[in-house]
Motif scaffolding. Structure first.
Motif, mmCIF file in Angstrom:
data_model
loop_
_atom_site.group_PDB
_atom_site.id
_atom_site.type_symbol
_atom_site.label_atom_id
_atom_site.label_comp_id
_atom_site.label_asym_id
_atom_site.label_seq_id
_atom_site.Cartn_x
_atom_site.Cartn_y
_atom_site.Cartn_z
ATOM 1 N N GLY A 1 -4.294 6.886 8.241
ATOM 2 C CA GLY A 1 -4.254 5.509 8.189
ATOM 3 C C GLY A 1 -2.988 4.902 8.555
ATOM 4 N N PHE A 2 -1.832 5.622 8.464
ATOM 5 C CA PHE A 2 -0.567 4.833 9.127
ATOM 6 C C PHE A 2 -0.677 4.896 10.601
ATOM 7 C CE2 PHE A 2 3.958 5.409 10.381
ATOM 8 C CZ PHE A 2 4.267 4.217 9.923
ATOM 9 N N ALA A 3 -1.248 6.129 11.289
ATOM 10 C CA ALA A 3 -1.437 6.262 12.543
ATOM 11 C C ALA A 3 -2.367 5.355 13.141
ATOM 12 C CB ALA A 3 -2.071 7.647 13.139
ATOM 13 N N PHE A 4 -3.607 4.938 12.327
ATOM 14 C CA PHE A 4 -4.394 3.992 12.863
ATOM 15 C C PHE A 4 -3.842 2.615 12.782
ATOM 16 C CE2 PHE A 4 -7.642 0.677 11.682
ATOM 17 C CZ PHE A 4 -8.626 0.773 12.721
ATOM 18 N N GLU A 5 -2.820 2.189 11.678
ATOM 19 C CA GLU A 5 -2.085 0.997 11.885
ATOM 20 C C GLU A 5 -1.250 1.146 13.038
ATOM 21 O OE1 GLU A 5 -0.210 1.216 8.107
ATOM 22 O OE2 GLU A 5 -2.058 0.850 6.772
ATOM 23 N N LEU A 6 -0.321 1.938 13.347
ATOM 24 C CA LEU A 6 0.239 1.966 14.565
ATOM 25 C C LEU A 6 -0.537 1.687 15.762
ATOM 26 C CD1 LEU A 6 3.040 4.755 13.664
ATOM 27 C CD2 LEU A 6 3.037 2.240 13.630
ATOM 28 N N MET B 1 -2.792 17.018 -3.025
ATOM 29 C CA MET B 1 -1.764 16.218 -2.705
ATOM 30 C C MET B 1 -1.681 16.275 -0.978
ATOM 31 S SD MET B 1 0.293 14.224 -4.246
ATOM 32 C CE MET B 1 -1.291 13.626 -5.265
ATOM 33 N N LEU B 2 -2.016 17.274 -0.388
ATOM 34 C CA LEU B 2 -1.959 17.419 1.023
ATOM 35 C C LEU B 2 -3.159 16.600 1.475
ATOM 36 C CD1 LEU B 2 -1.166 21.275 1.482
ATOM 37 C CD2 LEU B 2 0.343 19.344 2.072
ATOM 38 N N VAL B 3 -4.305 16.766 0.931
ATOM 39 C CA VAL B 3 -5.589 15.688 1.581
ATOM 40 C C VAL B 3 -4.904 14.108 1.462
ATOM 41 C CG1 VAL B 3 -7.607 15.030 0.904
ATOM 42 C CG2 VAL B 3 -7.114 17.561 1.080
ATOM 43 N N PHE B 4 -4.315 13.927 0.453
ATOM 44 C CA PHE B 4 -3.820 12.542 -0.032
ATOM 45 C C PHE B 4 -2.880 12.290 0.990
ATOM 46 C CE2 PHE B 4 -0.859 9.707 -2.057
ATOM 47 C CZ PHE B 4 -1.878 8.379 -2.143
ATOM 48 N N PHE B 5 -2.027 13.031 1.556
ATOM 49 C CA PHE B 5 -0.963 12.627 2.331
ATOM 50 C C PHE B 5 -1.666 12.723 3.865
ATOM 51 C CE2 PHE B 5 2.548 14.040 -0.449
ATOM 52 C CZ PHE B 5 3.019 12.646 -0.367
ATOM 53 N N LEU C 1 0.758 -1.301 -0.048
ATOM 54 C CA LEU C 1 -0.026 0.092 0.059
ATOM 55 C C LEU C 1 0.825 1.290 -0.138
ATOM 56 C CD1 LEU C 1 -2.892 1.291 0.390
ATOM 57 C CD2 LEU C 1 -2.346 1.340 2.874
ATOM 58 N N PHE C 2 1.936 1.387 1.024
ATOM 59 C CA PHE C 2 2.737 2.539 0.765
ATOM 60 C C PHE C 2 3.953 2.647 -0.154
ATOM 61 C CE2 PHE C 2 1.103 2.617 5.262
ATOM 62 C CZ PHE C 2 0.839 3.754 5.376
ATOM 63 N N ASP C 3 3.889 1.353 -0.837
ATOM 64 C CA ASP C 3 4.921 1.424 -2.096
ATOM 65 C C ASP C 3 4.007 2.108 -3.197
ATOM 66 O OD1 ASP C 3 7.117 0.985 -3.148
ATOM 67 O OD2 ASP C 3 6.436 -0.831 -4.273
ATOM 68 N N LEU C 4 2.734 1.751 -3.396
ATOM 69 C CA LEU C 4 1.938 2.306 -4.293
ATOM 70 C C LEU C 4 1.554 3.630 -3.992
ATOM 71 C CD1 LEU C 4 -0.730 -0.549 -5.012
ATOM 72 C CD2 LEU C 4 1.095 0.171 -6.410
ATOM 73 N N GLU C 5 1.743 4.232 -2.944
ATOM 74 C CA GLU C 5 1.547 5.650 -2.522
ATOM 75 C C GLU C 5 2.592 6.649 -3.367
ATOM 76 O OE1 GLU C 5 3.210 8.652 0.423
ATOM 77 O OE2 GLU C 5 3.267 6.565 0.945
ATOM 78 N N ILE C 6 3.840 6.134 -3.344
ATOM 79 C CA ILE C 6 4.891 6.411 -4.192
ATOM 80 C C ILE C 6 4.405 6.767 -5.497
ATOM 81 C CG2 ILE C 6 7.619 6.629 -4.668
ATOM 82 C CD1 ILE C 6 7.904 5.158 -1.904
ATOM 83 N N LEU C 7 4.040 5.557 -6.039
ATOM 84 C CA LEU C 7 3.723 5.541 -7.322
ATOM 85 C C LEU C 7 2.698 6.665 -7.757
ATOM 86 C CD1 LEU C 7 4.070 4.012 -10.279
ATOM 87 C CD2 LEU C 7 2.242 2.664 -9.561
ATOM 88 N N LEU C 8 1.581 6.694 -6.806
ATOM 89 C CA LEU C 8 0.637 7.753 -7.074
ATOM 90 C C LEU C 8 1.185 9.117 -6.689
ATOM 91 C CD1 LEU C 8 -2.459 5.990 -5.459
ATOM 92 C CD2 LEU C 8 -1.948 6.409 -7.733
ATOM 93 N N VAL C 9 2.257 9.408 -6.137
ATOM 94 C CA VAL C 9 2.657 10.611 -5.879
ATOM 95 C C VAL C 9 3.701 11.258 -6.862
ATOM 96 C CG1 VAL C 9 4.174 12.211 -4.304
ATOM 97 C CG2 VAL C 9 2.367 10.690 -3.347
#
Length: 126
Positions: free
Chosen positions: A102-107, A92-96, A66-74
């Motif tokens: 989502g990352f904070a939720f995972e942590l 882009m700010l909304v996307f980030f 998922l986070f690897d694809l994020e780089i592809l989308l940015v």
């Protein structure tokens, strides 16, 4: 002969020559352990091929994807950032922001923590 034609002939011939050299010069000594199945870092034993496997490894891999694809989308935004203007920056700010939440939720759910079955014993001799 043009460069393209030269490479169209050179690459396949070079590949065939290198494969032939590999087949001729490489040692061939198969044995039972080399030919046995080796799955996910665990040796398979007779009758024990299907043991319980922690789902944490798959979750970790999916989150990495998922986070690897994020780089592809940015990447397209980064390439065209000069012409995007303020609208592209806000998107882009909304996307980030969504990704960071989502990352904070995972942590918070300890999704990135893989339990180890190894035990360590520390002997403090003082």
């Amino acid at each position: 002969m043009t460069t393209t034609t030269f490479f169209l002939f050179l690459i396949p011939i070079l590949a065939i020559v290198l494969l032939a050299v590999n087949l001729i010069l490489s040692p061939h000594n198969p044995y039972q352990e080399k030919d046995s199945a080796f799955e996910c870092g665990f040796h398979s034993f007779l009758g024990q091929n299907r043991t319980q496997f922690s789902i944490s490894f798959f979750i970790f891999a999916l989150l990495f994807l998922l986070f690897d694809l994020e780089i592809l989308l940015v990447y397209p935004y980064v390439v065209s950032a000069y012409t995007n203007g303020i609208y592209g920056l806000v998107i882009m700010l909304v996307f980030f922001l969504v990704l960071t939440l989502g990352f904070a939720f995972e942590l918070g759910k300890n999704a990135l923590k893989i339990e180890s079955r190894q035990t360590f014993s520390f002997n403090n001799k003082t």
